[in-house]
Design a protein around this motif. Structure first.
Motif, PDB file in Angstrom:
ATOM      1  N   LEU A 152       0.823  -1.213   0.000  1.00 51.58           N
ATOM      2  CA  LEU A 152       0.000   0.000   0.000  1.00 51.58           C
ATOM      3  C   LEU A 152       0.856   1.261   0.000  1.00 51.58           C
ATOM      4  CD1 LEU A 152      -2.707   1.510   0.296  1.00 51.58           C
ATOM      5  CD2 LEU A 152      -2.528   1.152   2.764  1.00 51.58           C
ATOM      6  N   LEU A 153       1.870   1.310   0.846  1.00 49.85           N
ATOM      7  CA  LEU A 153       2.709   2.505   0.944  1.00 49.85           C
ATOM      8  C   LEU A 153       3.534   2.732  -0.319  1.00 49.85           C
ATOM      9  CD1 LEU A 153       3.876   2.291   4.661  1.00 49.85           C
ATOM     10  CD2 LEU A 153       2.352   3.973   3.635  1.00 49.85           C
ATOM     11  N   GLN A 154       3.935   1.659  -0.964  1.00 48.03           N
ATOM     12  CA  GLN A 154       4.645   1.818  -2.233  1.00 48.03           C
ATOM     13  C   GLN A 154       3.751   2.492  -3.273  1.00 48.03           C
ATOM     14  OE1 GLN A 154       5.879  -2.264  -2.810  1.00 48.03           O
ATOM     15  NE2 GLN A 154       8.010  -1.805  -2.328  1.00 48.03           N
ATOM     16  N   LYS A 155       2.465   2.137  -3.286  1.00 50.78           N
ATOM     17  CA  LYS A 155       1.510   2.779  -4.201  1.00 50.78           C
ATOM     18  C   LYS A 155       1.357   4.252  -3.863  1.00 50.78           C
ATOM     19  CE  LYS A 155      -1.323  -1.355  -5.026  1.00 50.78           C
ATOM     20  NZ  LYS A 155      -2.669  -1.961  -4.833  1.00 50.78           N
ATOM     21  N   VAL A 156       1.260   4.555  -2.564  1.00 53.03           N
ATOM     22  CA  VAL A 156       1.104   5.950  -2.125  1.00 53.03           C
ATOM     23  C   VAL A 156       2.314   6.776  -2.549  1.00 53.03           C
ATOM     24  CG1 VAL A 156       0.978   7.460  -0.111  1.00 53.03           C
ATOM     25  CG2 VAL A 156      -0.406   5.378  -0.198  1.00 53.03           C
ATOM     26  N   LEU A 157       3.500   6.241  -2.343  1.00 56.62           N
ATOM     27  CA  LEU A 157       4.717   6.969  -2.712  1.00 56.62           C
ATOM     28  C   LEU A 157       4.769   7.242  -4.209  1.00 56.62           C
ATOM     29  CD1 LEU A 157       7.337   5.133  -0.466  1.00 56.62           C
ATOM     30  CD2 LEU A 157       6.545   7.486  -0.225  1.00 56.62           C
ATOM     31  N   ARG A 158       4.352   6.257  -5.007  1.00 56.36           N
ATOM     32  CA  ARG A 158       4.341   6.463  -6.458  1.00 56.36           C
ATOM     33  C   ARG A 158       3.352   7.545  -6.851  1.00 56.36           C
ATOM     34  NH1 ARG A 158       5.099   0.708  -6.609  1.00 56.36           N
ATOM     35  NH2 ARG A 158       2.852   0.385  -6.740  1.00 56.36           N
ATOM     36  N   GLN A 159       2.184   7.536  -6.225  1.00 53.77           N
ATOM     37  CA  GLN A 159       1.173   8.536  -6.547  1.00 53.77           C
ATOM     38  C   GLN A 159       1.610   9.936  -6.148  1.00 53.77           C
ATOM     39  OE1 GLN A 159      -2.458   7.160  -4.717  1.00 53.77           O
ATOM     40  NE2 GLN A 159      -2.840   5.611  -6.285  1.00 53.77           N
ATOM     41  N   LEU A 160       2.394  10.024  -5.075  1.00 53.44           N
ATOM     42  CA  LEU A 160       2.886  11.323  -4.620  1.00 53.44           C
ATOM     43  C   LEU A 160       4.145  11.761  -5.350  1.00 53.44           C
ATOM     44  CD1 LEU A 160       2.396  10.963  -0.748  1.00 53.44           C
ATOM     45  CD2 LEU A 160       0.991  12.288  -2.345  1.00 53.44           C
ATOM     46  N   GLY A 161       4.629  10.905  -6.242  1.00 56.11           N
ATOM     47  CA  GLY A 161       5.843  11.236  -6.978  1.00 56.11           C
ATOM     48  C   GLY A 161       7.088  11.229  -6.132  1.00 56.11           C
ATOM     49  N   GLN A 162       7.089  10.420  -5.078  1.00 57.98           N
ATOM     50  CA  GLN A 162       8.217  10.380  -4.157  1.00 57.98           C
ATOM     51  C   GLN A 162       9.232   9.298  -4.515  1.00 57.98           C
ATOM     52  OE1 GLN A 162       8.621  12.655  -1.650  1.00 57.98           O
ATOM     53  NE2 GLN A 162       6.849  13.605  -2.615  1.00 57.98           N
ATOM     54  N   GLY A 163       9.023   8.651  -5.639  1.00 59.40           N
ATOM     55  CA  GLY A 163       9.960   7.625  -6.044  1.00 59.40           C
ATOM     56  C   GLY A 163       9.719   6.313  -5.323  1.00 59.40           C
ATOM     57  N   GLU A 164      10.687   5.421  -5.454  1.00 61.51           N
ATOM     58  CA  GLU A 164      10.548   4.079  -4.898  1.00 61.51           C
ATOM     59  C   GLU A 164      11.428   3.914  -3.664  1.00 61.51           C
ATOM     60  OE1 GLU A 164       8.741   1.434  -5.759  1.00 61.51           O
ATOM     61  OE2 GLU A 164       7.782   2.231  -7.564  1.00 61.51           O
ATOM     62  N   LEU A 165      10.915   3.205  -2.681  1.00 66.13           N
ATOM     63  CA  LEU A 165      11.703   2.750  -1.546  1.00 66.13           C
ATOM     64  C   LEU A 165      11.706   1.231  -1.556  1.00 66.13           C
ATOM     65  CD1 LEU A 165      10.694   5.000   1.512  1.00 66.13           C
ATOM     66  CD2 LEU A 165      12.903   4.920   0.363  1.00 66.13           C
ATOM     67  N   LYS A 166      12.791   0.647  -1.144  1.00 65.46           N
ATOM     68  CA  LYS A 166      12.837  -0.804  -1.063  1.00 65.46           C
ATOM     69  C   LYS A 166      11.834  -1.287  -0.025  1.00 65.46           C
ATOM     70  CE  LYS A 166      17.693  -1.270  -2.424  1.00 65.46           C
ATOM     71  NZ  LYS A 166      19.031  -1.752  -2.011  1.00 65.46           N
ATOM     72  N   SER A 167      11.236  -2.421  -0.322  1.00 61.65           N
ATOM     73  CA  SER A 167      10.219  -2.951   0.579  1.00 61.65           C
ATOM     74  C   SER A 167      10.776  -3.187   1.974  1.00 61.65           C
ATOM     75  CB  SER A 167       9.632  -4.249   0.009  1.00 61.65           C
ATOM     76  OG  SER A 167      10.641  -5.220  -0.164  1.00 61.65           O
ATOM     77  N   GLU A 168      12.054  -3.613   2.068  1.00 62.23           N
ATOM     78  CA  GLU A 168      12.619  -3.869   3.389  1.00 62.23           C
ATOM     79  C   GLU A 168      12.788  -2.570   4.173  1.00 62.23           C
ATOM     80  OE1 GLU A 168      16.084  -4.368   0.399  1.00 62.23           O
ATOM     81  OE2 GLU A 168      13.980  -4.938   0.567  1.00 62.23           O
ATOM     82  N   GLU A 169      13.058  -1.469   3.476  1.00 66.02           N
ATOM     83  CA  GLU A 169      13.190  -0.184   4.158  1.00 66.02           C
ATOM     84  C   GLU A 169      11.850   0.283   4.713  1.00 66.02           C
ATOM     85  OE1 GLU A 169      16.883   1.669   1.508  1.00 66.02           O
ATOM     86  OE2 GLU A 169      14.815   2.055   0.905  1.00 66.02           O
TER      87      GLU A 169
END
Length: 297
Positions: free
Chosen positions: A112-129
């Motif tokens: 879910l948070l990975q989707k939110v970050l993409r929508q906000l244009g914040q780029g990608e974070l590793k899932s483990e982070e």
């Protein structure tokens, strides 16, 4: 699920150990993080191998060597184990890799948070982070609450049991980061035994009404004929040897799964009757028996 036995996968214990998460333990070790190694949660490791999952939720008195060996048998034949807190600790202490419910919740939150970050244009974070940040923000995220009364009543678990074998359900499961459970092994709180104990208080009796386990068995037995293999509901450890034999010999047919589902529902029916008899103080009585022989007249 039977296909996992014909194409058994070798699980690397070192990798799985990285992902084990029981109780409040963080699943990513600090040592590995500092070394900058590519580590993954146990759930992600299983996803990489497209591994089937089984769910275990076992009452304390039922945590026997037989249960642990059954779990080990499944893992050795390519089936991952997910479980509630106490059961997870019981399995992992015996050397059986298992995923705690909390890890399933965290992994879905990561998606879910990975989707939110993409929508906000914040780029990608590793899932483990993201997972480490979630654990830091809430060490009990996804863990049991209300003194253990809520452990398994979560969409990450129930959706994995109830999902049907169709494109719409598969899409929703993928989008939410949920996994499918093909087997459920549950033993319920011993309500009738507690009622029969003269020293039991009303409060103790009520606390021994199982809620989560009942729902898991209901959901799994409902899906006995679902998908390619069907769900496997187990409510009695006495059925473990036969299930193991049938899995090994690829003879887990739909009639046998239907029999297991019927047994689970009869078990639940008697469980509910016992509760209604206690609450109703004799106003409600009943019993579900098993036919042992068909008479000729």
């Amino acid at each position: 699920l039977s296909a996992a036995f014909t194409n058994s996968m070798e699980l690397v214990n070192e990798k799985l150990a990285v992902g084990l998460c029981c109780g409040k333990e963080i699943c990513y070790t600090e040592k590995l993080y500092k070394q900058g190694k590519a580590f993954k949660s146990a759930k992600e490791e299983l996803q990489m191998q497209n591994q089937p999952l089984a769910f275990f939720s076992v009452y304390d008195a039922d945590k026997t060597d037989q249960v642990r060996e059954f779990a080990r048998f499944l893992v050795n034949h390519g089936i991952g184990i997910a479980s509630s807190g106490g059961t997870c600790r019981f399995l992992t202490k015996g050397g059986v890799p298992a995923i705690d419910v909390s890890q399933l919740v965290i992994d879905s939150q990561v998606v879910l948070l990975q989707k939110v970050l993409r929508q906000l244009g914040q780029g990608e974070l590793k899932s483990e982070e993201i997972a480490i940040a979630l654990r830091a923000a809430d060490p009990n995220l996804g863990g049991e609450i209300l003194g253990g009364r809520v452990k398994t009543l979560r969409p990450e678990v129930l959706a994995g049991i109830l999902a049907q074998d169709n494109p719409n359900d598969s899409r929703q499961m993928d989008e939410a980061g949920y996994r499918v459970f093909n087997l459920v092994f549950v033993t319920l709180y011993p309500f009738a035994r507690v009622v029969a104990d003269p020293s039991s208080t009303h409060a103790k009796i009520v606390e021994n009404i199982d809620v989560g386990g009942v729902n898991l068995l209901h959901a799994c037995s409902k899906g006995y004929d679902r998908g390619t293999d069907g769900r496997i509901p187990i409510c009695d450890a006495a059925d473990i040897p036969e299930v193991m034999h049938r899995l090994q010999n690829n003879s887990l047919d739909k009639q046998y799964l239907r029999d297991l589902a019927a047994k689970a529902q009869a078990h639940l029916a008697n469980y509910h009757v016992a509760i209604s008899e206690y609450f109703g103080q004799g106003e409600y009585v009943g019993w579900v028996g098993e036919r042992v022989q068909r008479l000729g007249y």
